[in-house]
Design an enzyme around this catalytic site. Structure first.
Site, PDB file in Angstrom:
ATOM      1  N   ALA A  11      56.064  23.421  24.699  1.00  0.00           N
ATOM      2  CA  ALA A  11      56.003  24.256  25.909  1.00  0.00           C
ATOM      3  C   ALA A  11      54.966  23.730  26.893  1.00  0.00           C
ATOM      4  CB  ALA A  11      55.664  25.689  25.519  1.00  0.00           C
ATOM      5  N   ARG A  17      60.934  23.533  38.386  1.00  0.00           N
ATOM      6  CA  ARG A  17      62.191  23.954  38.996  1.00  0.00           C
ATOM      7  C   ARG A  17      62.361  25.462  39.135  1.00  0.00           C
ATOM      8  NH1 ARG A  17      66.048  20.372  35.389  1.00  0.00           N
ATOM      9  NH2 ARG A  17      64.170  20.370  34.100  1.00  0.00           N
ATOM     10  N   ARG A 305      60.596  53.790  30.132  1.00  0.00           N
ATOM     11  CA  ARG A 305      59.667  52.655  30.105  1.00  0.00           C
ATOM     12  C   ARG A 305      58.847  52.633  28.831  1.00  0.00           C
ATOM     13  NH1 ARG A 305      56.673  53.711  35.442  1.00  0.00           N
ATOM     14  NH2 ARG A 305      55.357  52.038  34.648  1.00  0.00           N
ATOM     15  N   ASN A 349      62.608  72.923  28.694  1.00  0.00           N
ATOM     16  CA  ASN A 349      63.525  72.582  29.785  1.00  0.00           C
ATOM     17  C   ASN A 349      62.692  72.135  30.980  1.00  0.00           C
ATOM     18  OD1 ASN A 349      66.485  72.856  30.784  1.00  0.00           O
ATOM     19  ND2 ASN A 349      65.181  73.638  32.423  1.00  0.00           N
TER      20      ASN A 349
END
Ligand code: UD1
Ligand code: MG
Length: 426
Positions: A11, A17, A305, A349
């Site tokens: 790596a 690019r 999330r 609720n």
């Protein structure tokens, strides 16, 4: 005893690019960096040593990848290649760091995130007592890849880089995927033979395989699913890789009994757990690390999330975002709501348009909502605040910071104040 395994993941390339400032191997793919994706695919092989060869922005890469794969490997090291002088140079630097390691050495790429454990396992089995096995493929367009050269018997004889190919060699459609399993001792001797006699003046790892093939057999494994060896060089490649990875993740959940009604518009990251009999409706995004129970309903148009937990039977509906929030069993938040840093009990609720105002501009604060609570439409709960079990807010109530609404009390208005106990006449 199986032979010990070391993994060298390359790596250190620049990744020009992509045209973005983030190091290429840190680009995100389904909630993990490219490098972490590549490393996770070797994890089930239980390597005793793992080396990630890095150079550009190495501190940033190391910090990010370490955090992501924390605890996955016994021995994960980052080796600085210095000025990158080719794949052969990268592996030499890693081998020096491996010292006198004896066993198999698997070489993978940090920008090749779609390779599967099953293929790597097969490659290693194929190697057996040979000095080397390597992965090949037949992409639609072989341009840019090294081509596989074979002798008259069809045995592997070498690899020629695209830019070094004759016209005849360039017409070969079998390519080198760049993933190898070497015997450590054989690799050490082969690396000593490398030179820079090629168009780029680099040390090519491919030449190590070619040198070994001169005296012994080098086995090749043709990858069945060509998408596995797709590298990521551009953001367009990343977008394609995401589609492939997403499909795999969704297949996993579908297989487990999760009813995903529209896989085409459902985004689910890695490391998400979803119980059977849960329905995921269209246009839903579920981030890494969410835990969803059984018989839940999520979507359409929901965003869960990191750190969100839905207990069994919870329902999250359209335009609801939840972050670091625990939603108790049977609780519903069905419309236009933000729940951040919130803990909600069972069977509550949450009315349409509820907002937990969790951020005061400096710190995040928690909101706690008890079992059976009823939050009226359009309520804003400024954190930190607490609603006791069975508590209720009227429509449009603004529950100011620090409020603690006792069990079963009904609070209304701006700022919200006690009106009565739930069930009493008004
Ligand atoms: C390489 C292979 C080619 C193969 C292709 C498959 C060589 C010489 N060629 O070519 O046969 O078809 O991969 O994708 O090996 N890297 C380093 N340090 C370096 C150079 C590269 O760590 O000095 C890393 C890069 O970050 C990348 C990987 O090695 O992850 C491959 O390098 P890259 O430059 O993309 O090699 P290719 O030219 O694509
Ligand atoms: Mg490449």
């Amino acid at each position: 005893m199986p032979r010990p395994l070391a993994v060298i993941c390359l790596a250190a390339g620049l990744g020009k690019r992509t045209k973005v400032s983030l190091p290429k191997v840190l680009l995100p793919l389904c909630g993990r960096s490219l490098a972490a994706n590549a490393l996770q695919s070797v994890a089930p092989l239980q390597p005793s040593r793992v080396l990630l060869v890095v150079h550009h922005q190495k501190e940033k890469v190391e910090a990010a990848v370490r955090a992501e794969v924390d605890g996955v490997f016994n021995d994960l090291r980052f080796v600085d290649q210095g000025d990158p002088r080719g794949t052969g140079h990268a592996v030499s630097v890693a081998m020096a760091a491996l010292g006198d390691f004896d066993g198999d050495v698997l070489v993978t790429y940090g920008d090749c995130p779609l390779i599967t454990t099953a293929t790597l396992e097969q490659l290693r089995e194929l190697k057996g007592d040979l000095p080397c096995s390597l992965l090949t493929g037949y992409p639609d367009d072989p341009a840019g890849y090294g081509r596989i050269l074979r002798d008259d018997d069809g045995e592997f004889a070498g690899i020629r880089e695209d830019r070094d190919c004759s016209d005849e060699e360039r017409a070969i459609d079998e390519i080198n995927a760049g993933i190898y399993c070497f015997d450590a001792a054989a690799l050490r001797s082969a690396l000593e033979q490398l030179d820079t006699d090629n168009d780029q003046g680099e040390l090519y790892l491919t030449d190590a395989a070619m040198w070994l093939a001169q005296s012994q057999r080098v086995a090749t494994l043709e990858v069945e699913d060509g998408s596995e060896i797709q590298g990521v060089n551009t953001l367009a490649d990343l977008a394609v890789a995401r589609i492939v990875m997403q499909e795999r993740i969704l297949e996993h959940h579908l297989h487990n009994g999760v009813l995903i009604t529209d896989p085409g518009t459902t985004w689910i990251d890695h490391d998400v757990e979803i119980g059977a009999d849960t329905t995921i409706l269209p246009c839903t995004v579920i981030g890494k690390g969410c835990r969803i129970g059984s018989h839940c309903e999520v979507g359409p148009f929901s965003h869960l999330r990191a750190g969100t937990v839905l207990e069994d039977g919870a329902e999250i509906g359209n335009f609801v975002e939840a972050k670091k929030t625990r939603v108790g069993a049977g609780t519903k938040a069905k419309h236009l709501t933000y729940l951040g840093d919130t803990v909600i009990g069972k069977k509550a609720n949450i009315g349409a348009g509820t907002i937990t105002a969790n951020y005061d501009g400096v710190h995040k604060h928690q909101t706690t909502i008890g079992d059976g609570a009823f939050v009226g439409s359009g309520s804003v709960l400024v954190a930190p605040s607490t609603l006791g079990n069975g508590a209720m807010t009227g429509a449009g109530a603004i529950v100011v910071r620090g409020s603690e609404i006792p069990e079963n009390e009904v609070w209304v208005g701006i700022p919200a104040r006690r009106l009565k106990v739930r069930g009493e006449g008004s």
